[in-house]
Motif scaffolding. Sequence first.
Motif, PDB file in Angstrom:
ATOM      1  N   ALA A   7      80.029 -42.315 -96.932  1.00 22.89           N
ATOM      2  CA  ALA A   7      79.842 -43.312 -97.985  1.00 22.89           C
ATOM      3  C   ALA A   7      81.095 -43.356 -98.848  1.00 22.89           C
ATOM      4  N   ASP A   8      81.249 -44.463 -99.550  1.00 28.37           N
ATOM      5  CA  ASP A   8      82.294 -44.592-100.558  1.00 28.37           C
ATOM      6  C   ASP A   8      81.643 -44.413-101.924  1.00 28.37           C
ATOM      7  N   PHE A   9      82.314 -43.696-102.801  1.00 29.98           N
ATOM      8  CA  PHE A   9      81.765 -43.399-104.121  1.00 29.98           C
ATOM      9  C   PHE A   9      82.721 -43.855-105.208  1.00 29.98           C
ATOM     10  N   GLU A  10      82.150 -44.341-106.291  1.00 29.45           N
ATOM     11  CA  GLU A  10      82.963 -44.673-107.463  1.00 29.45           C
ATOM     12  C   GLU A  10      82.178 -44.363-108.725  1.00 29.45           C
ATOM     13  N   VAL A  11      82.907 -43.967-109.754  1.00 32.75           N
ATOM     14  CA  VAL A  11      82.289 -43.700-111.044  1.00 32.75           C
ATOM     15  C   VAL A  11      82.167 -45.020-111.795  1.00 32.75           C
ATOM     16  N   VAL A  12      80.987 -45.262-112.337  1.00 32.48           N
ATOM     17  CA  VAL A  12      80.718 -46.448-113.150  1.00 32.48           C
ATOM     18  C   VAL A  12      80.364 -45.944-114.550  1.00 32.48           C
ATOM     19  N   ASP A  13      81.235 -46.203-115.491  1.00 31.25           N
ATOM     20  CA  ASP A  13      81.079 -45.697-116.853  1.00 31.25           C
ATOM     21  C   ASP A  13      80.530 -46.806-117.748  1.00 31.25           C
ATOM     22  N   LEU A  14      79.373 -46.568-118.341  1.00 33.47           N
ATOM     23  CA  LEU A  14      78.783 -47.573-119.237  1.00 33.47           C
ATOM     24  C   LEU A  14      79.734 -47.970-120.357  1.00 33.47           C
ATOM     25  N   LEU A  15      80.592 -47.054-120.777  1.00 34.47           N
ATOM     26  CA  LEU A  15      81.543 -47.370-121.849  1.00 34.47           C
ATOM     27  C   LEU A  15      82.464 -48.533-121.478  1.00 34.47           C
ATOM     28  N   ASP A  16      82.741 -48.691-120.201  1.00 35.51           N
ATOM     29  CA  ASP A  16      83.645 -49.751-119.752  1.00 35.51           C
ATOM     30  C   ASP A  16      83.034 -51.143-119.884  1.00 35.51           C
ATOM     31  N   TYR A  17      81.730 -51.236-120.032  1.00 35.30           N
ATOM     32  CA  TYR A  17      81.060 -52.541-120.048  1.00 35.30           C
ATOM     33  C   TYR A  17      80.668 -53.006-121.444  1.00 35.30           C
ATOM     34  N   LYS A  18      80.723 -52.136-122.409  1.00 31.35           N
ATOM     35  CA  LYS A  18      80.489 -52.492-123.815  1.00 31.35           C
ATOM     36  C   LYS A  18      79.281 -53.418-123.978  1.00 31.35           C
ATOM     37  N   LEU A  19      78.170 -53.001-123.401  1.00 28.81           N
ATOM     38  CA  LEU A  19      76.958 -53.798-123.489  1.00 28.81           C
ATOM     39  C   LEU A  19      76.313 -53.653-124.859  1.00 28.81           C
ATOM     40  N   PRO A  20      76.059 -54.764-125.548  1.00 32.87           N
ATOM     41  CA  PRO A  20      75.322 -54.676-126.807  1.00 32.87           C
ATOM     42  C   PRO A  20      73.841 -54.457-126.488  1.00 32.87           C
ATOM     43  N   ILE A  21      73.018 -54.342-127.518  1.00 23.97           N
ATOM     44  CA  ILE A  21      71.581 -54.334-127.279  1.00 23.97           C
ATOM     45  C   ILE A  21      71.263 -55.641-126.561  1.00 23.97           C
ATOM     46  N   LEU A  22      70.384 -55.581-125.576  1.00 25.19           N
ATOM     47  CA  LEU A  22      70.076 -56.726-124.715  1.00 25.19           C
ATOM     48  C   LEU A  22      70.072 -58.042-125.492  1.00 25.19           C
ATOM     49  N   ASP A  23      70.961 -58.934-125.101  1.00 23.60           N
ATOM     50  CA  ASP A  23      71.146 -60.188-125.843  1.00 23.60           C
ATOM     51  C   ASP A  23      71.053 -61.424-124.961  1.00 23.60           C
ATOM     52  N   GLU A  24      70.310 -61.328-123.882  1.00 21.22           N
ATOM     53  CA  GLU A  24      70.081 -62.483-123.016  1.00 21.22           C
ATOM     54  C   GLU A  24      68.750 -63.134-123.399  1.00 21.22           C
ATOM     55  N   ALA A  25      68.721 -64.443-123.442  1.00 24.39           N
ATOM     56  CA  ALA A  25      67.521 -65.174-123.865  1.00 24.39           C
ATOM     57  C   ALA A  25      66.413 -65.133-122.818  1.00 24.39           C
ATOM     58  N   TYR A  26      66.766 -65.080-121.552  1.00 21.72           N
ATOM     59  CA  TYR A  26      65.763 -65.111-120.485  1.00 21.72           C
ATOM     60  C   TYR A  26      65.560 -63.720-119.894  1.00 21.72           C
TER      61      TYR A  26
END
Length: 186
Positions: free
Chosen positions: A34-53
């Motif tokens: 398999a191929d592996f990669e680190v996915v860091d939540l800090l890189d995505y700067k997601l606010p508190i869920l802000d999608e209307a749908y």
Amino acid sequence: MPKIGIIIGSTRPGRNGEAVARWVHEIAGQRSDADFEVVDLLDYKLPILDEAYPPSMGQYTQPHTHAWAEKIASLDGFIIVTPEYNRSVPGALKNAIDFLYAEWNNKAVGFISYGGTGGTRAVEHLRGIAGELQMADVRAQVALSLFTDFENFSTFKPADIQRDTLNTTLDQVIAWSNALAPLRAN
């Protein structure tokens, strides 16, 4: 060959999850199945869920949601590295999971947890969440104790047995990621 994301489930300053994810990536990188990669939540700067749908509708409007959705959609399975906060999942991780729906479906997930009791209660909550998202959570899990796998609760020094448990978890995530590939193709 499946692509497996190693998600760092904490955004806290001084977090232990980054060192744990590096350890997982180092061991996983020695594999050829398999191929592996680190996915860091800090890189995505997601606010508190802000999608209307609701995420199940897939009608994302925010650029940060599109970037997060693209990353998660590109992966076939996951290893989630999570601390346990107050007997549960860190808010940043739960929020990141809640942003999406279809991008998680028909993918395998394994857990590497840490905390005073090995982070096992956070993983129990994540298993229920995974089921709702149509993910296959694997049985094997690495539960790291802040008392025995960290020096002074902050320097990561896993016991030797943890490597074997990690490899079993990786074996299961890869096997299930491959098994679910036909469902993801539909």
